[in-house]
Motif scaffolding. Structure first.
Motif, PDB file in Angstrom:
ATOM      1  N   ARG A   2       0.850  -1.188   0.000  1.00 41.65           N
ATOM      2  CA  ARG A   2       0.000   0.000   0.000  1.00 41.65           C
ATOM      3  C   ARG A   2       0.890   1.244   0.000  1.00 41.65           C
ATOM      4  N   GLU A  34      -2.117  -1.125  -3.828  1.00 34.31           N
ATOM      5  CA  GLU A  34      -3.096  -0.146  -3.368  1.00 34.31           C
ATOM      6  C   GLU A  34      -2.414   1.209  -3.249  1.00 34.31           C
ATOM      7  N   GLU A  82      -3.538   8.042   7.513  1.00 33.38           N
ATOM      8  CA  GLU A  82      -3.213   7.196   6.369  1.00 33.38           C
ATOM      9  C   GLU A  82      -1.958   6.351   6.600  1.00 33.38           C
ATOM     10  N   ARG A  84      -1.076   4.775   9.123  1.00 31.07           N
ATOM     11  CA  ARG A  84      -1.364   3.538   9.850  1.00 31.07           C
ATOM     12  C   ARG A  84      -1.594   2.376   8.895  1.00 31.07           C
ATOM     13  N   ARG A  85      -2.027   2.707   7.655  1.00 28.29           N
ATOM     14  CA  ARG A  85      -2.317   1.657   6.674  1.00 28.29           C
ATOM     15  C   ARG A  85      -1.228   1.521   5.624  1.00 28.29           C
ATOM     16  N   ASP A  87       2.423   1.172   3.642  1.00 28.21           N
ATOM     17  CA  ASP A  87       3.714   0.480   3.720  1.00 28.21           C
ATOM     18  C   ASP A  87       4.865   1.415   3.387  1.00 28.21           C
TER      19      ASP A  87
END
Length: 391
Positions: A2, A34, A82, A84-85, A87
């Motif tokens: 992501r 993503e 954002e 937190r999600r 990579d």
């Protein structure tokens, strides 16, 4: 993986960085990754949260603009949410604030940070003094935090004094082009006239944002070149783009006595842009400043449509233009050489297939996205641990 992208603005806003982020993000999504984007809300009526080409876009309220940077007080909170999600956080210069906050919060959240360094931050007058202060301080901190710094042409590492201390972290990934969208096509005469071209004459095309921050694109040099008296048949120029400097350029064309041969077409839709490239006999980008010109993406768009180009040697694709005989490269600021180059290209037969083939083989966004994913993986994205101390 992501990927969190943090440009200052995003489509439908226009510009080189905006196009880069949109195209790269779309290619990443098509490759199965993503992508979310956090950016300023443009001056158009668009939702604060939407999905564009599979990309999740979060637009933030702005409280004003300093130089070319939108001020977004909500950026830190939005980024922390954002991150937190995410990579990896991929941010972009030369726009302070969004890049600097993104890099710092990426460090705080222990996320790898990649910076695409499109060009130096420069200015004039007071803005130049502020830019120099920023370059000596905040910029250095942002580049120090970054795990990798991407540039679009090798020469930029030698030209930019700000990058040299971080050379071990620099990787070169050129811009790409959407070869499916920008493709050769027939443009009916009526459509050519609608866009400002002369179906029975010789036509040049120029495209840029028309504001003070993009003076380095060299439109003033192009107008002066067209006003020369060495033309066998004076060509017509269509200028695509909008901005607060447009009236000044229009006045300059009138002063030079060429207003009847210059059409300011304003902002072009995607369909109009593709048709404009295909209606042109030559695309011209006479950029004057290598510190500010990161690459010259519009040249790839023209070549992908099978149109020859005239450019200066500060753009990223100049070597390929020379090597593959795709047009003429001249020195920046030389009006006479620019006019002669345009005259030469207009008088020669052009191998459109060679230009198209180069774009498909070396500059597709699919291949550029794959190169950037390799760089993400190089710094540990997609693995359980990331060594941020790696050079």
């Amino acid at each position: 993986m992501r990927v969190l992208q943090t440009p200052v603005r995003f489509a439908p806003s226009i510009g080189g960085v905006e196009t880069y982020v949109h195209s790269l993000s779309r290619a990443l999504v098509e490759a199965g990754h993503e992508v979310s984007v956090v950016c300023a809300s443009p001056d158009v009526d668009v939702p604060a949260l939407e999905t564009v080409d599979g990309i999740e876009v979060h637009r933030l309220r702005t409280t004003g603009r300093i130089a070319n940077t939108d001020l977004t007080p909500g950026l830190p909170v939005a980024l922390l949410r954002e991150l937190r999600r995410a990579d990896v956080v991929h941010t972009h210069l030369p726009t302070p604030w969004s890049a600097d906050v993104s890099a710092f919060l990426g460090l705080v959240a222990d996320r790898p940070v990649v910076v695409t360094y499109h060009n130096d931050i420069v200015g004039t007058g007071l803005a130049d003094r502020v830019a120099k202060l920023y370059n000596r301080t905040v910029l250095q901190a942002t580049l120090r935090i970054a795990d990798r710094i991407l540039i679009t042409q090798p020469a930029y590492l030698q030209r930019s004094p700000h990058l040299k201390p971080f050379a071990e972290k620099v990787r070169v990934v050129s811009n790409g082009v959407d070869t499916d969208l920008f493709a050769p096509g027939d443009v009916p005469p009526a459509r050519q006239r609608e866009l400002g071209f002369d179906p029975d004459g010789r036509n040049c095309f120029f495209l840029s944002v028309l504001d003070s921050f993009h003076e380095y694109k060299g439109l003033d040099v192009l107008l002066a070149a067209l006003a020369g008296d060495e033309w066998s048949e004076p060509p017509r120029l269509v200028v695509g783009g909008e901005g607060d400097a447009r009236e000044g350029y229009e006045n300059r064309a009138a002063e030079l006595g060429i207003a009847d041969r210059v059409r300011f077409a304003g902002r072009l839709s995607t369909a109009e842009l593709v048709d404009a490239y295909n209606a042109a006999d030559v695309f011209v980008l006479p950029s004057t400043d290598g510190d500010q010109e990161g690459f010259g993406l519009v040249l790839l768009e023209a070549l992908s449509c099978g149109v020859p180009v005239v450019c200066t040697d500060v753009v990223g694709v100049a070597d390929d233009v020379r090597a593959h005989d795709l047009g003429v490269v001249v020195e920046p600021g030389d009006e006479g050489a620019l006019a002669a180059a345009i005259e030469d290209v207009l008088g020669e037969t052009f191998d459109a297939a060679a230009a198209r083939s180069l774009c498909q083989e070396q500059y597709s966004w699919r291949s550029k996205a794959a190169e950037i994913v390799d760089i993400y993986e190089e710094i540990g994205v997609g693995t359980e641990t990331t060594d941020r101390s790696e050079p």
